[in-house]
Structures are given as structure tokens and as C-alpha cells.
Scaffold this motif. Structure first.
Motif, PDB file in Angstrom:
ATOM      1  N   ARG A 113      34.437 -33.908 -11.718  1.00 32.15           N
ATOM      2  CA  ARG A 113      33.469 -33.412 -10.730  1.00 32.15           C
ATOM      3  C   ARG A 113      33.793 -34.040  -9.377  1.00 32.15           C
ATOM      4  O   ARG A 113      33.529 -35.221  -9.153  1.00 32.15           O
ATOM      5  N   GLN A 114      34.301 -33.242  -8.482  1.00 30.88           N
ATOM      6  CA  GLN A 114      34.681 -33.737  -7.168  1.00 30.88           C
ATOM      7  C   GLN A 114      33.666 -33.402  -6.087  1.00 30.88           C
ATOM      8  O   GLN A 114      33.848 -33.764  -4.930  1.00 30.88           O
ATOM      9  N   LEU A 115      32.609 -32.697  -6.468  1.00 35.63           N
ATOM     10  CA  LEU A 115      31.542 -32.364  -5.542  1.00 35.63           C
ATOM     11  C   LEU A 115      30.215 -32.739  -6.174  1.00 35.63           C
ATOM     12  O   LEU A 115      30.062 -32.658  -7.398  1.00 35.63           O
ATOM     13  N   PRO A 116      29.235 -33.175  -5.370  1.00 28.29           N
ATOM     14  CA  PRO A 116      27.932 -33.516  -5.952  1.00 28.29           C
ATOM     15  C   PRO A 116      27.190 -32.257  -6.395  1.00 28.29           C
ATOM     16  O   PRO A 116      27.522 -31.135  -6.012  1.00 28.29           O
ATOM     17  N   GLY A 117      26.183 -32.473  -7.211  1.00 29.97           N
ATOM     18  CA  GLY A 117      25.365 -31.356  -7.658  1.00 29.97           C
ATOM     19  C   GLY A 117      25.810 -30.824  -9.014  1.00 29.97           C
ATOM     20  O   GLY A 117      26.627 -31.427  -9.725  1.00 29.97           O
ATOM     21  N   THR A 118      25.283 -29.676  -9.364  1.00 29.94           N
ATOM     22  CA  THR A 118      25.568 -29.051 -10.658  1.00 29.94           C
ATOM     23  C   THR A 118      26.986 -28.503 -10.674  1.00 29.94           C
ATOM     24  O   THR A 118      27.402 -27.844  -9.706  1.00 29.94           O
ATOM     25  N   PRO A 119      27.763 -28.760 -11.730  1.00 32.16           N
ATOM     26  CA  PRO A 119      29.129 -28.229 -11.774  1.00 32.16           C
ATOM     27  C   PRO A 119      29.121 -26.704 -11.857  1.00 32.16           C
ATOM     28  O   PRO A 119      28.146 -26.086 -12.274  1.00 32.16           O
ATOM     29  N   GLY A 120      30.233 -26.120 -11.459  1.00 30.99           N
ATOM     30  CA  GLY A 120      30.334 -24.668 -11.455  1.00 30.99           C
ATOM     31  C   GLY A 120      30.678 -24.062 -12.793  1.00 30.99           C
ATOM     32  O   GLY A 120      30.987 -22.864 -12.861  1.00 30.99           O
ATOM     33  N   ILE A 121      30.645 -24.845 -13.849  1.00 30.14           N
ATOM     34  CA  ILE A 121      30.953 -24.348 -15.188  1.00 30.14           C
ATOM     35  C   ILE A 121      29.916 -24.880 -16.164  1.00 30.14           C
ATOM     36  O   ILE A 121      29.250 -25.881 -15.899  1.00 30.14           O
ATOM     37  N   ASP A 122      29.792 -24.201 -17.289  1.00 27.47           N
ATOM     38  CA  ASP A 122      28.898 -24.631 -18.356  1.00 27.47           C
ATOM     39  C   ASP A 122      29.711 -25.494 -19.323  1.00 27.47           C
ATOM     40  O   ASP A 122      30.548 -24.981 -20.076  1.00 27.47           O
ATOM     41  N   LEU A 123      29.465 -26.804 -19.292  1.00 27.78           N
ATOM     42  CA  LEU A 123      30.257 -27.715 -20.106  1.00 27.78           C
ATOM     43  C   LEU A 123      30.039 -27.480 -21.599  1.00 27.78           C
ATOM     44  O   LEU A 123      30.985 -27.564 -22.392  1.00 27.78           O
ATOM     45  N   ASN A 124      28.806 -27.202 -21.996  1.00 28.31           N
ATOM     46  CA  ASN A 124      28.545 -26.956 -23.419  1.00 28.31           C
ATOM     47  C   ASN A 124      29.257 -25.702 -23.896  1.00 28.31           C
ATOM     48  O   ASN A 124      29.819 -25.672 -25.006  1.00 28.31           O
TER      49      ASN A 124
END
Length: 297
Positions: free
Chosen positions: A242-253
Motif C-alpha cells: 500500500r503506497q497510498l493512504p486510505g482504502t486499497p483499490g482492491i479487495d484483499l479477501n
């Protein structure tokens, strides 16, 4: 000598047998009389110390002799991941070296050597024309992090690909584990064959936490499978950076469920303001969650 319990069909109901049986049980089941310990104040008395049971020797921590770190695309965080992993191993008391094995030479030393910077690089430390001429120790040819990890840099576009087979053989005799930063598209090139052909080498694939980067991850996994056989992805850990703060742009689960049984694991490396600065990385300045993620990796 242990006496066996008499079988039931051998028992006699007579009083004689019953008395013998009672005597037999009394002989073996009655504890011996306790004898008082001698008083140390008495002349000639000697108290023998009790023998202490030795503490169990803990099993050695499993550590891979080699870890190959590559990125799914440019800027995926392969160098940062390699440095974080090297500092984590060093913090656990292991002697580790992180090697810049990118095709054109990366910024591994500039990013990680926050303690000591050496002018020595792979090309000057290991002369291909004289394989027997090697450094006396790893410390003589490497830079260092404040966590104690060694960093072996490369020259920028000044020489041909190093002979990694001989370099790894030397490093393996000097340290507990070596970590190779292969960068983007470095895993599939011919010079990396001595490294990826080792069946016990761990593989870490750094992926940016973006949907387009996950799409490029598929090509990287195919390269691993093609060059390191079908068993290559099964010993590969996907490190989502994660190189940007906030919610990632993908669904990790969803990603974990999709890759279940195809790779070894999918781990999440959280966003860290210290890493985002682009300045030399200091292990003590990382967030606790980031350090824990590298520890898990």
C-alpha cells in the motif's frame, strides 16, 4: 525385575493363595520407608545436590538460505520489500545480506543504507576474471542498515551481468540468508537462472495495491511458473504494497480466495508515511503495523 500379575485362571480360592497374593501386593505396592537427610552441621555429613534436568534446547528457527524479491511492475515496491525483509531477519539476530540484482542497478543502497555507505559494489568486489579473488568478509564489501543488515549494491549500466552462481556460493558461506532484489522483469532473465533454479529459494512478489497492478501480477506469476516450474508459484508470497493512504483499490479477501492453492500466501503491507517519503529507510521509524507485516513476511 518386574513381576507379572498372575492370570485369573491360575488363582486359587484357598486361603493360602490369598495370603500369598496379599503378601505379594504388600511387597510391591508399599513405598519404602523415608530416611531423614543428614544434618549439614554434623561432622562428616555431606548433602548431595539434586541433579537438575537440563533445559530443553530450542529448535533452530527455520530460515530460507535465499529469498528472491521481484515486482509485478515498475514501482511495485520490490526494493522496499527486500529491505524490510532484511531488517526483519536482522532484528531476529540473523546475519543477512540484501543484494541489488536488478538488470541495470537500482537504488537499494540509497534507500536502505542508513548506517554506513560503501563504495564497493558487486562489480568491484567480485572480479569475473579471477573467481578466487573474493572479499575477506561480507562487511568488507557491503553497506549497512541501522538494523544490522548488509547491502551489496551494483554499478549503474557499467558492466555485464554478474555471475550470480559464484556470488551466491560465497554469500551462503558468510551469512545466514541472502535476499536478492530482482526488480521488475528481473526474474526471467538468463542471468537470474542460477538463483531461481534453486528449488528451496523462497519467492516474494511485490504488487501495488491497485487493480491494474493485480492484472500485471498474473504475467509475473506466469513468468515464475515458466522459469521455475509449476512449483514456483507454490513457494511464492504475494506482498500487497500500500503506497497510498486510505482504502486499497482492491479487495484483499477476494484476491486471497482467488489465489488460494495457487500461491503460498497473500500478505498485506500497510501504508507507512516513513516509506512514502522516499528517503533512506530506518527500521526504527516504521509504524508498528509495518514492522509486524515484515515480521510476518
Amino acid at each position: 525385575r518386574r513381576r507379572r500379575w498372575p492370570h485369573l485362571h491360575h488363582l486359587d480360592r484357598s486361603s493360602t493363595v490369598t495370603e500369598e497374593r496379599a503378601e505379594w501386593m504388600s511387597e510391591w505396592l508399599t513405598p519404602p520407608p523415608e530416611s531423614p537427610l543428614p544434618d549439614p552441621a554434623d561432622q562428616g555429613a555431606r548433602v548431595l545436590p539434586l541433579r537438575a534436568h537440563p533445559e530443553p534446547v530450542p529448535a533452530p528457527e527455520p530460515i530460507p538460505p535465499m529469498t528472491l524479491v521481484l515486482g509485478a511492475c515498475g514501482g511495485a515496491g520490490a526494493s522496499t520489500t527486500a529491505l524490510g525483509l532484511g531488517n526483519a531477519w536482522s532484528a531476529r539476530g540473523h546475519d543477512v545480506v540484501v543484494v541489488d540484482a536488478t538488470p541495470a542497478g537500482g537504488d537499494l543502497v540509497e534507500r536502505g543504507a542508513d548506517s554506513m555507505v560503501s563504495d564497493t559494489v558487486i562489480e568491484t568486489a567480485f572480479d569475473s576474471s579471477d573467481p578466487d579473488n573474493v572479499p575477506a568478509s561480507v562487511a568488507d564489501c557491503t553497506s549497512a542498515t541501522s538494523a544490522g543488515a548488509h547491502i551489496l549494491g551494483r554499478a549503474w549500466l557499467q558492466s555485464a551481468e554478474p555471475a550470480y552462481r559464484g556470488i551466491d556460493r560465497y554469500l551462503r558461506s558468510q551469512v545466514d540468508t541472502s535476499i536478492y532484489d530482482l526488480g521488475h522483469r528481473g526474474f526471467g532473465r538468463a542471468a537470474a537462472d542460477p538463483l531461481r533454479s534453486e528449488p528451496w529459494a523462497a519467492i516474494v512478489l511485490a504488487v501495488h495495491a491497485r487493480a491494474d497492478a493485480v492484472n500485471r501480477m498474473r504475467a509475473a506469476l506466469e513468468t515464475i511458473r515458466y522459469t521455475a516450474t509449476d512449483a514456483g508459484p507454490l513457494r511464492t508470497i504475494i506482498a500487497i504494497s500500500r503506497q497510498l493512504p486510505g482504502t486499497p483499490g482492491i479487495d484483499l479477501n477476494e484476491l486471497r480466495n482467488h489465489l488460494h492453492g495457487k500461491v503460498f500466501a497473500v500478505l498485506d503491507i500497510p501504508y507507512d508515511p516513513h516509506l512514502a517519503t522516499g528517503l533512506p529507510i530506518t527500521a526504527d521509524e516504521l509504524n508498528p503495523a509495518t514492522s509486524a507485516a515484515y515480521e510476518q513476511l
